[in-house]
Design an enzyme around this catalytic site. Structure first.
Site, PDB file in Angstrom:
ATOM      1  N   CYS A 246     -26.113  35.007  82.978  1.00  0.00           N
ATOM      2  CA  CYS A 246     -25.984  35.592  81.607  1.00  0.00           C
ATOM      3  C   CYS A 246     -26.973  36.025  80.909  1.00  0.00           C
ATOM      4  O   CYS A 246     -27.633  37.257  81.568  1.00  0.00           O
ATOM      5  CB  CYS A 246     -25.333  34.513  80.696  1.00  0.00           C
ATOM      6  N   HIS A 331     -20.362  33.482  83.999  1.00  0.00           N
ATOM      7  CA  HIS A 331     -20.930  31.869  83.863  1.00  0.00           C
ATOM      8  C   HIS A 331     -20.140  31.211  85.048  1.00  0.00           C
ATOM      9  O   HIS A 331     -18.729  30.778  85.232  1.00  0.00           O
ATOM     10  CB  HIS A 331     -20.242  31.119  82.681  1.00  0.00           C
ATOM     11  N   ASP A 333     -20.628  28.383  86.126  1.00  0.00           N
ATOM     12  CA  ASP A 333     -20.349  26.682  85.998  1.00  0.00           C
ATOM     13  C   ASP A 333     -18.866  26.353  85.377  1.00  0.00           C
ATOM     14  O   ASP A 333     -18.641  25.422  85.433  1.00  0.00           O
ATOM     15  CB  ASP A 333     -21.582  26.423  84.971  1.00  0.00           C
TER      16      ASP A 333
END
Length: 359
Positions: A246, A331, A333
């Site tokens: 990001c 993202h 994650d």
């Protein structure tokens, strides 16, 4: 109790107040996430922003101990169509209303979020504020227009002191621009020994710790407001493997001569399709950013664009042509959101191992 949402273009929405009883000003944005409101509200990339949820009901499963992305969220406010006053979930510890009160964040419900989102899509993000129903509108609009939003957003959310997250494997430095806990969680799952450093840590300090790799995290605001991070990246690339997410992706691109620009309304949500150029693979991704890398300014001698957003063609990933470094705009994650991008953490592990073998 009634509350007003005002936009700097003169628009007024009337709704009901929940959360903290405070008036605020911030940049108003929207997210298309259908779930994961706790992770969204506690994501430091929303620093200084008023979050509009397009999903019609928010708060129905409460807030729990496991889904924090930060302990002290810094978003300015929450806008929803319908606020669920009761929470029904076995993990729930408190309602959304209770949580926002504890964190000092105001909310407003009963808003036509579809109309608000259509306006933001056509006009772009803008300043907005929460005010009391009895406040003088003319005065409040003057105050809103005169408000200058802060530029030191990363400094507001980054850790001020280094701290460890001990593990028994690869030694990874995490440069904190406003990190999500899920990034640390994914690295810990892979047995990394983590040291989290402030955003303005210099390259010499990082290299003295002899890392196997450096993670550049997500964070809020304009990447050009963090020039010290750009200088640090220029000094460490080629000396240690790098993985950026990001804001980390944008900073890495700036460090290699590319430019960034402010998007009209950004990408915020869990359903953004991203294509890997080399394979054609489509990953559905979690995204939260208002700036992007300008594809026309990417130097093909230095960087290779690896991923693009399917809907608008914007740059979603780059890889350095000479150095062991890659970044993505989304993202991986997956908190909240799809797990499609988790494999990138494994690629980072492989990159660090391959680099170590060369030594």
């Amino acid at each position: 109790m009634k509350r007003l949402l005002i936009l700097e273009d003169g628009t007024v929405f009337e709704g009901k107040a929940f959360g903290a009883q405070v008036n605020v000003v911030g940049e108003i944005v929207f997210t298309t996430s259908m779930t994961g409101y706790q992770e969204t509200i506690t994501d430091q990339s929303f620093n200084g922003q008023i979050i509009t949820f397009t999903y019609p009901m928010v708060g129905n499963y409460g807030v729990n101990r496991d889904d924090y992305e930060s302990i002290s969220p810094t978003c300015k406010g929450v806008v929803v169509k319908e606020h669920a006053r009761l929470a029904s979930n076995w993990r729930a510890q408190m309602t959304l209303d209770e949580f926002l009160k504890r964190k000092g964040i105001p909310g407003i419900s009963g808003i036509d979020t579809r109309a608000l989102t259509r306006k933001l899509r056509s006009v772009g993000t803008m300043k907005a504020g929460f005010i009391d129903i009895d406040d003088d509108l003319t005065h409040e609009f003057d105050q809103l227009k005169a408000t200058v939003l802060p530029k030191n957003q990363v400094a507001q959310v980054s850790t001020t002191k280094p701290y460890p997250s001990p593990g028994i494997g690869r030694n990874v430095i995490v440069v904190d621009f406003g990190l999500k806990h899920s990034i640390l969680r994914e690295l810990s799952k892979r047995h990394c020994n983590l040291t989290v450093l402030p955003y303005n840590t210099d390259a010499e300090t990082i290299l003295e710790l002899s890392p196997d790799g450096v993670m550049l995290t997500n964070g809020p605001g304009d990447p050009k407001d963090v020039p010290e991070a750009i200088e640090m990246i220029q000094a460490i690339q080629g000396k240690v493997p790098i993985f950026g997410i990001c804001l980390g992706h944008q900073l890495f691109a700036l460090a290699n001569g590319a430019d960034t620009y402010k998007m009209k309304f950004g990408h915020r949500g869990l359903n953004h399709p991203v294509r890997e150029i080399a394979t054609g693979r489509i990953d559905f991704t979690s995204q939260n950013h208002g700036y992007a890398v300008d594809a026309a300014t990417v130097d093909p001698e230095k960087l290779m664009v690896t991923h693009v957003e399917v809907n608008d063609g914007s740059v979603e990933g780059v890889r350095h042509r000479q150095y062991p470094a890659f970044t993505v705009q989304y993202h991986p994650d997956a908190a909240p959101g799809p797990h499609d991008g988790l494999h990138l953490f494994d690629e980072f592990m492989e990159l660090m191992d391959a680099w170590k073998e060369q030594d």
